[in-house]
Design a protein around this motif. Structure first.
Motif, PDB file in Angstrom:
ATOM      1  N   PRO A 238      15.665  13.904  -5.309  1.00 16.28           N
ATOM      2  CA  PRO A 238      15.444  12.661  -4.560  1.00 16.28           C
ATOM      3  C   PRO A 238      16.046  11.462  -5.291  1.00 16.28           C
ATOM      4  O   PRO A 238      15.921  11.323  -6.513  1.00 16.28           O
ATOM      5  N   LEU A 239      16.694  10.609  -4.555  1.00 14.59           N
ATOM      6  CA  LEU A 239      17.387   9.466  -5.153  1.00 14.59           C
ATOM      7  C   LEU A 239      16.440   8.287  -5.327  1.00 14.59           C
ATOM      8  O   LEU A 239      15.643   7.984  -4.437  1.00 14.59           O
ATOM      9  N   PRO A 240      16.503   7.601  -6.508  1.00 12.49           N
ATOM     10  CA  PRO A 240      15.656   6.422  -6.740  1.00 12.49           C
ATOM     11  C   PRO A 240      16.202   5.215  -5.989  1.00 12.49           C
ATOM     12  O   PRO A 240      17.059   4.483  -6.498  1.00 12.49           O
ATOM     13  N   LEU A 241      15.725   5.010  -4.774  1.00 12.68           N
ATOM     14  CA  LEU A 241      16.284   3.991  -3.906  1.00 12.68           C
ATOM     15  C   LEU A 241      16.153   2.591  -4.519  1.00 12.68           C
ATOM     16  O   LEU A 241      17.092   1.785  -4.448  1.00 12.68           O
ATOM     17  N   ALA A 242      15.008   2.303  -5.153  1.00 16.43           N
ATOM     18  CA  ALA A 242      14.802   0.969  -5.735  1.00 16.43           C
ATOM     19  C   ALA A 242      15.798   0.718  -6.861  1.00 16.43           C
ATOM     20  O   ALA A 242      16.376  -0.379  -6.965  1.00 16.43           O
ATOM     21  N   ASP A 243      16.030   1.714  -7.707  1.00 14.22           N
ATOM     22  CA  ASP A 243      16.984   1.545  -8.811  1.00 14.22           C
ATOM     23  C   ASP A 243      18.409   1.387  -8.290  1.00 14.22           C
ATOM     24  O   ASP A 243      19.194   0.596  -8.835  1.00 14.22           O
TER      25      ASP A 243
ATOM     26  N   GLN B 155      19.832   2.869   2.706  1.00 11.83           N
ATOM     27  CA  GLN B 155      18.739   3.474   3.458  1.00 11.83           C
ATOM     28  C   GLN B 155      18.883   4.991   3.412  1.00 11.83           C
ATOM     29  O   GLN B 155      19.992   5.518   3.351  1.00 11.83           O
ATOM     30  N   THR B 156      17.748   5.665   3.389  1.00 11.77           N
ATOM     31  CA  THR B 156      17.772   7.126   3.374  1.00 11.77           C
ATOM     32  C   THR B 156      17.988   7.646   4.790  1.00 11.77           C
ATOM     33  O   THR B 156      17.635   6.986   5.768  1.00 11.77           O
ATOM     34  N   PHE B 157      18.583   8.817   4.892  1.00 10.10           N
ATOM     35  CA  PHE B 157      18.718   9.487   6.182  1.00 10.10           C
ATOM     36  C   PHE B 157      18.808  10.981   5.909  1.00 10.10           C
ATOM     37  O   PHE B 157      19.347  11.413   4.890  1.00 10.10           O
TER      38      PHE B 157
ATOM     39  N   ARG C 232      26.732   5.363 -10.386  1.00  6.40           N
ATOM     40  CA  ARG C 232      26.705   6.509 -11.307  1.00  6.40           C
ATOM     41  C   ARG C 232      25.985   6.151 -12.607  1.00  6.40           C
ATOM     42  O   ARG C 232      25.516   7.039 -13.324  1.00  6.40           O
ATOM     43  N   ALA C 233      25.890   4.862 -12.917  1.00  2.00           N
ATOM     44  CA  ALA C 233      25.115   4.462 -14.091  1.00  2.00           C
ATOM     45  C   ALA C 233      23.631   4.757 -13.893  1.00  2.00           C
ATOM     46  O   ALA C 233      22.891   4.988 -14.847  1.00  2.00           O
ATOM     47  N   VAL C 234      23.183   4.786 -12.627  1.00  2.00           N
ATOM     48  CA  VAL C 234      21.782   5.102 -12.314  1.00  2.00           C
ATOM     49  C   VAL C 234      21.597   6.601 -12.150  1.00  2.00           C
ATOM     50  O   VAL C 234      20.644   7.189 -12.676  1.00  2.00           O
ATOM     51  N   VAL C 235      22.493   7.240 -11.406  1.00  2.00           N
ATOM     52  CA  VAL C 235      22.417   8.688 -11.147  1.00  2.00           C
ATOM     53  C   VAL C 235      23.759   9.301 -11.555  1.00  2.00           C
ATOM     54  O   VAL C 235      24.718   9.280 -10.781  1.00  2.00           O
ATOM     55  N   PRO C 236      23.872   9.843 -12.766  1.00  2.00           N
ATOM     56  CA  PRO C 236      25.167  10.341 -13.249  1.00  2.00           C
ATOM     57  C   PRO C 236      25.767  11.444 -12.379  1.00  2.00           C
ATOM     58  O   PRO C 236      26.992  11.530 -12.248  1.00  2.00           O
TER      59      PRO C 236
END
Length: 815
Positions: free
Chosen positions: A576-581, A595-597, A624-628
């Motif tokens: 799951p992706l950290p949407l806030a970050d 937005q998620t979909f 990519r700095a948040v989610v490599p």
């Protein structure tokens, strides 16, 4: 109707050849490779949105081009002044205008250079204006356009060389217009790397570093350094990068750092040796695209014709730099004004979604046809399957590419193609009800339906022709697919189906041709008075159109990046992706929304407004700095230039479609028929657009495709109604116009409902299972088909009668 044997044999050969050529489309690639030619190559090529890859539209950067042309003109002027014994420092540049002292010798030399290599009617390379003892030089717009066109033509081979070195298979590189280049790269796995390679001009040069006096100096420019800061560099190129013969990325044995080693040709080696010998102890800048890569101090003369570029490079950066230098520089700076990138996994998902939607649509259409026409509906459905096979064969023969909108076109053709069968079966039922024998009912049914089928299909073909002329890429693919599907359906429904029906009647020798529904009997035409409620229908239609216009004002259309410009990315990850970050990471990029979909591991990012290649690169780095391990499933970049062009093209296409329909109907019918159809068409499009705005559906190129298709469909519906009215007017002389219109509407009521039913049967699965792109086409079409069908039944007739009042005596119009 007896046909010669050679005609039947020709039809059979064409049919069998088409089926055979379509079979490879349903086989795997290894199985296709085992087939003999031409079957091994007859499969339709998949577009980038289905197989994955990148679509890049490059354009010559006009600002950089103008600046480069002004720089070259400045150097030309300084060379001329120097040759005539003057001081080159007297040549000054202010913006795009170069000024210098006027002398007869300088003016004559410049005039010769301005027209060098040009014809008598060609625009000069630059203009010369004299004001007293001052000459003013500038590059005219026409000369800049010529330079841009030449730069685009010469850039193609440079781009091809760069792409070949990174191993992309089967790239398609072509020139579009005067100064644009289209690059299509199937199966691309690293679009960021290739984006950097293609978008980098790679104009390399060597300059002596000037003393930094802290004040502006003529012939000196402060250039940015790669590692930060600025350095004063002489404008005069000491040695051009054209003399480089090779560049290699390697690891320096002494420092262990990645570097790029290069070699000059013979002329460059001699010049490099002379420069380094004359300037020992001075910094020597290596400049790439206006940025100083490094500026080492010359320790001693370098006579071997080789050198090294060092700095804080990564290994990948040195490899890219080596590729750029080996490929040569682009003649001009290119900017990416449009990018469409689709990951391979998303392409596979699109194929799967298209197949599911297609099979579901085919199943529903078959179910509707069997329910309405029983065994004959089943036969029509089988021939409909042949229509799909022949369409795929035709696409393969002409070398067309099947895209996601193309799949939508094939599915839509399933619903529209049976319209010919619906018209024919309806006419046969009418002739049978009048007591005609089987063969006579068949012949008259086909004869009387032919004109209506032709008119109805021509209107749709006109809309597809405009899509092909004004569209590009996948939109053209949709137009080609729909056009082929409609043309082939006219052969299968009118010719092939008739041959089969005639063969059955001759074999069974039945006296009466009954086309019965699966359940119950054939419904008789109603006697509903549509015109009695015509005023209410017109008032209701006007009210709904007014509400639609209000919806266009508030909340207004939700414009997509196709028209506003911007970036849209589809992101995914294994967790799951950290949407806030992620939102915090893109907070500095203006009005970026996420937005998620589909699920918590899929996110849609949209950034509308002015965007460029640098914007995409910066967004990729920030995310990519948040989610490599973030995966960019799809990237769409639309620059402001192309966005404005797409908006203009969309408006032009819609206007041209309405005008084309008006002209065609005006030629085929009287003026009040044409005027009525255009008014009702405008109401249909207005209501559909209002629904799009009210529900917040995004307005993009797919929406324009849907609206253009709807225009063809709506006029198709009106043509069926008006054709029956015209036919009845030619037969019935005792009744008034209103009575004839009422009777005609009742006669075509079943056809309108049946055709819209089969079309909706094809569209609804597309909206449910077709994926976002196909759903963006299907949803407006569903709304439009419902609106068009209702207007054909309740609005077109009363409006036609009202129009007829203006050209006929009232006694012939009223009941």
């Amino acid at each position: 109707m007896r046909r010669p044997l050679w005609v039947l044999v020709t039809y059979a050969i064409l049919l069998l050849a088409g089926i055979a050529l379509s079979v490879p489309n349903f086989l795997s690639a290894p199985m296709r490779a085992q087939l003999p030619a031409p079957f091994s190559t007859s499969a339709v090529s998949l577009g980038l949105d289905l197989q994955g890859g990148a679509h890049l539209l490059l354009a010559v950067d006009p600002l950089t081009l103008a600046d480069h042309a002004a720089r070259n003109l400045t150097e030309t002027a300084r060379t001329v002044v120097t040759d005539q014994g003057g001081d080159p420092r007297s040549v000054r540049r202010t913006g795009d205008v170069i000024t210098l002292a006027a002398t007869d010798q300088v003016s004559t030399s410049l005039q010769a250079r301005a027209t060098d290599g040009l014809g008598a009617t060609d625009t000069p390379h630059f203009t010369i204006d004299q004001d007293g003892d001052v000459l003013r030089l500038s590059v005219p717009e026409a000369a800049l356009e010529r330079i841009a066109a030449d730069a685009a033509a010469r850039s193609i081979e440079v781009i091809r060389h760069r792409i070949d070195q990174v191993g992309v298979s089967e790239p398609q590189i072509s020139r579009v217009g005067r100064d644009r280049i289209l690059v299509q790269l199937p199966g691309l796995e690293n679009p960021a790397q290739l984006r950097a390679l293609i978008g980098t001009t790679a104009q390399m040069s060597f300059h002596l570093v000037a003393p930094d006096t802290g004040t502006a100096q003529p012939g000196v420019t402060m250039m940015p350094m790669r590692d930060g800061g600025q350095i004063a560099v002489q404008d005069r190129v000491a040695l051009a990068g054209d003399h480089l013969t090779s560049a290699t990325a390697e690891i320096d044995r002494q420092t262990g750092q990645p570097v790029v080693s290069f070699r000059f040709d013979t002329t460059g080696a001699l010049e490099f040796g002379r420069i380094t010998a004359d300037n020992v102890g001075r910094p020597f800048a290596i400049v790439l695209d206006g940025q100083v890569l490094t500026a080492p101090v010359i320790q001693q003369p370098i006579m071997g014709g080789s050198g090294q570029i060092s700095g804080n490079f990564t290994l990948e950066e040195t490899q890219n730099l080596a590729v750029l230098l080996n490929s040569g520089s682009l003649p001009a700076s290119l900017e990416i004004i449009e990018e469409r990138t689709v990951g391979a996994s998303l392409g596979a998902d699109s194929i799967r979604a298209g197949l599911v939607a297609g099979l579901a649509g085919l199943g529903l259409v078959v179910a509707v046809m069997i329910g309405l026409y029983g065994v004959w509906g089943l036969l029509a459905s089988a021939i409909l399957g042949l229509n799909v096979a022949l369409t795929l064969a035709a696409l393969g023969l002409i070398g067309a590419t099947l895209t996601l909108p193309g799949i939508a076109g094939i599915i839509l053709c399933l619903g529209i193609a049976v319209d010919a069968n619906v018209l024919i079966f309806s006419r046969i039922r009418e002739e049978t009800a009048k007591g005609a024998t089987a063969l006579k009912a068949l012949a008259q049914g086909y004869d009387r339906a032919w004109g209506t089928i032709l008119d109805a299909n021509i209107t749709t073909l006109l809309a597809m022709g405009l899509l092909f002329l004004l569209g590009a890429g996948a939109i053209r693919g949709f137009a080609v697919t729909m056009t082929l599907g409609i043309l082939i359906s006219m052969f299968t429904a009118i010719t092939l189906m008739r041959i089969v029906m005639e063969w059955h009647l001759h074999r069974t020798r039945v006296k009466r041709l009954e086309i019965l529904p699966l359940f119950g009997g054939v419904p008789a035409p109603r006697a509903f008075s549509f015109l009695r409620h015509g005023r209410w229908a017109l008032a209701g239609s006007a009210l709904l159109s007014t509400l639609a216009l209000a919806a266009l004002i508030w909340p207004g259309p939700h414009w997509g990046i196709d028209f506003t410009g911007g970036v849209q990315m589809t992101l995914s990850a294994s967790q799951p992706l950290p949407l806030a970050d992620l939102r915090a990471a893109v907070a500095g990029f203006g009005d970026a929304t996420l937005q998620t979909f589909g699920g918590p591991s899929e996110v849609l990012l949209r950034l509308q407004g002015d965007a460029s290649q640098a914007t995409v690169t910066a967004l990729e780095s920030a995310l990519r700095a948040v989610v490599p391990d973030l995966v960019f499933e799809q990237i769409d970049l639309v620059g402001p230039t192309i966005g404005a062009e797409l908006a203009w093209t969309g408006a032009l296409a819609l206007s041209a479609a309405v005008l084309a329909m008006l002209v065609y109907i005006w030629l085929r019918f009287e003026w009040h028929f044409a005027a009525s159809s255009i008014v009702v068409l405008a109401l249909d499009v207005t209501k559909t657009f209002g629904i799009i705005a009210a529900f917040g559906w995004e307005v993009n190129l797919t929406t324009i495709v849907a609206l253009l298709t709807l225009i063809g469909y709506s006029v198709n519906d009106k043509v069926v109604v008006f054709d029956r009215v015209r036919e009845n007017l030619s037969r019935v002389q005792t009744s008034g116009f209103a009575a004839v219109a009422d009777r005609s509407l009742n006669q075509v009521l079943a056809r309108c409902l049946f055709t819209s039913g089969t079309t909706l049967a094809a569209l609804i699965p597309m909206a449910i299972w077709g994926g976002p792109t196909v759903a963006g086409f299907a949803l407006p079409m569903i709304a439009g088909v419902v609106i068009a069908t209702a207007s054909s039944i309740f609005v077109a007739g009363p409006l036609l009668v009202w129009m007829a009042c203006r050209v006929q005596a009232p006694s012939t119009v009223t009941q």
